[in-house]
Design a protein around this motif. Sequence first.
Motif, PDB file in Angstrom:
ATOM      1  N   ARG A  64     -13.628  20.143  36.577  1.00  0.00           N
ATOM      2  CA  ARG A  64     -12.528  19.235  36.062  1.00  0.00           C
ATOM      3  C   ARG A  64     -10.895  20.152  35.852  1.00  0.00           C
ATOM      4  O   ARG A  64     -10.439  20.749  35.655  1.00  0.00           O
ATOM      5  CB  ARG A  64     -13.008  19.857  34.369  1.00  0.00           C
ATOM      6  CG  ARG A  64     -12.953  18.579  33.267  1.00  0.00           C
ATOM      7  CD  ARG A  64     -13.476  18.954  32.022  1.00  0.00           C
ATOM      8  NE  ARG A  64     -12.707  17.575  31.017  1.00  0.00           N
ATOM      9  CZ  ARG A  64     -13.086  17.287  30.723  1.00  0.00           C
ATOM     10  NH1 ARG A  64     -14.698  16.594  31.479  1.00  0.00           N
ATOM     11  NH2 ARG A  64     -12.905  15.751  30.138  1.00  0.00           N
ATOM     12  N   PRO A  65     -10.444  18.195  35.667  1.00  0.00           N
ATOM     13  CA  PRO A  65      -9.018  18.621  35.753  1.00  0.00           C
ATOM     14  C   PRO A  65      -8.023  18.598  34.359  1.00  0.00           C
ATOM     15  O   PRO A  65      -8.684  18.424  33.770  1.00  0.00           O
ATOM     16  CB  PRO A  65      -8.402  17.310  36.304  1.00  0.00           C
ATOM     17  CG  PRO A  65      -9.724  16.385  36.499  1.00  0.00           C
ATOM     18  CD  PRO A  65     -10.805  16.670  36.185  1.00  0.00           C
ATOM     19  N   GLU A  66      -7.198  18.862  34.856  1.00  0.00           N
ATOM     20  CA  GLU A  66      -6.063  18.960  33.316  1.00  0.00           C
ATOM     21  C   GLU A  66      -5.472  18.174  33.591  1.00  0.00           C
ATOM     22  O   GLU A  66      -4.765  17.597  33.924  1.00  0.00           O
ATOM     23  CB  GLU A  66      -5.368  20.797  33.244  1.00  0.00           C
ATOM     24  CG  GLU A  66      -4.518  20.941  32.395  1.00  0.00           C
ATOM     25  CD  GLU A  66      -3.272  21.672  32.144  1.00  0.00           C
ATOM     26  OE1 GLU A  66      -2.654  22.145  32.040  1.00  0.00           O
ATOM     27  OE2 GLU A  66      -3.491  23.150  33.370  1.00  0.00           O
ATOM     28  N   PHE A  67      -5.767  17.805  32.158  1.00  0.00           N
ATOM     29  CA  PHE A  67      -4.876  16.237  31.307  1.00  0.00           C
ATOM     30  C   PHE A  67      -3.653  16.127  31.151  1.00  0.00           C
ATOM     31  O   PHE A  67      -3.890  17.096  29.684  1.00  0.00           O
ATOM     32  CB  PHE A  67      -6.164  15.201  31.309  1.00  0.00           C
ATOM     33  CG  PHE A  67      -7.327  14.751  31.678  1.00  0.00           C
ATOM     34  CD1 PHE A  67      -7.227  13.879  32.259  1.00  0.00           C
ATOM     35  CD2 PHE A  67      -8.489  15.400  31.153  1.00  0.00           C
ATOM     36  CE1 PHE A  67      -8.359  12.914  32.927  1.00  0.00           C
ATOM     37  CE2 PHE A  67      -9.187  14.892  32.243  1.00  0.00           C
ATOM     38  CZ  PHE A  67      -9.812  13.440  32.767  1.00  0.00           C
ATOM     39  N   ARG A  68      -2.956  15.876  31.323  1.00  0.00           N
ATOM     40  CA  ARG A  68      -1.456  16.305  31.193  1.00  0.00           C
ATOM     41  C   ARG A  68      -0.735  14.791  29.958  1.00  0.00           C
ATOM     42  O   ARG A  68      -0.553  14.451  31.106  1.00  0.00           O
ATOM     43  CB  ARG A  68      -0.563  17.055  31.857  1.00  0.00           C
ATOM     44  CG  ARG A  68      -0.864  18.772  31.906  1.00  0.00           C
ATOM     45  CD  ARG A  68       0.295  19.241  32.763  1.00  0.00           C
ATOM     46  NE  ARG A  68      -0.131  19.911  33.466  1.00  0.00           N
ATOM     47  CZ  ARG A  68       0.011  20.636  34.464  1.00  0.00           C
ATOM     48  NH1 ARG A  68       0.734  20.226  35.227  1.00  0.00           N
ATOM     49  NH2 ARG A  68      -0.792  21.501  35.437  1.00  0.00           N
ATOM     50  N   GLU A  69      -0.668  14.380  29.608  1.00  0.00           N
ATOM     51  CA  GLU A  69       0.574  13.466  29.061  1.00  0.00           C
ATOM     52  C   GLU A  69       2.041  13.713  29.088  1.00  0.00           C
ATOM     53  O   GLU A  69       2.386  14.534  29.503  1.00  0.00           O
ATOM     54  CB  GLU A  69       0.362  13.276  27.454  1.00  0.00           C
ATOM     55  CG  GLU A  69       1.085  11.976  26.561  1.00  0.00           C
ATOM     56  CD  GLU A  69       0.810  11.609  25.921  1.00  0.00           C
ATOM     57  OE1 GLU A  69       0.676  10.508  24.918  1.00  0.00           O
ATOM     58  OE2 GLU A  69       0.623  12.685  24.957  1.00  0.00           O
ATOM     59  N   HIS A  70       2.592  12.317  30.093  1.00  0.00           N
ATOM     60  CA  HIS A  70       3.520  12.239  30.608  1.00  0.00           C
ATOM     61  C   HIS A  70       4.305  10.686  29.546  1.00  0.00           C
ATOM     62  O   HIS A  70       3.703  10.494  29.584  1.00  0.00           O
ATOM     63  CB  HIS A  70       3.668  11.980  31.334  1.00  0.00           C
ATOM     64  CG  HIS A  70       3.298  14.117  32.417  1.00  0.00           C
ATOM     65  ND1 HIS A  70       4.073  13.959  33.368  1.00  0.00           N
ATOM     66  CD2 HIS A  70       2.048  13.781  33.256  1.00  0.00           C
ATOM     67  CE1 HIS A  70       3.615  14.753  34.347  1.00  0.00           C
ATOM     68  NE2 HIS A  70       2.439  15.207  33.946  1.00  0.00           N
TER      69      HIS A  70
END
Length: 70
Positions: A64-70
């Motif tokens: 599962r990927p890591e979601f990062r807000e930009h």
Amino acid sequence: MSDTQTRRLWVAYGPAGAVGSIEKSADDAFSVKMVGADGPLGTYPALDVAKSALVAHLKPGSDRPEFREH
């Protein structure tokens, strides 16, 4: 209400780097795009639904990927 919209973008990172992104539109929909794709995968009504759609389009067995807000 202000006409200025702040772009909200989440990038999904797997072990080898970015695999996709989710962008929130002005109408509160979430558009999913996979890295290397010509266009969006689809538009979803909630961030969690968009994240699930992105994960469902990864290769079987992918972390599962890591979601990062930009």
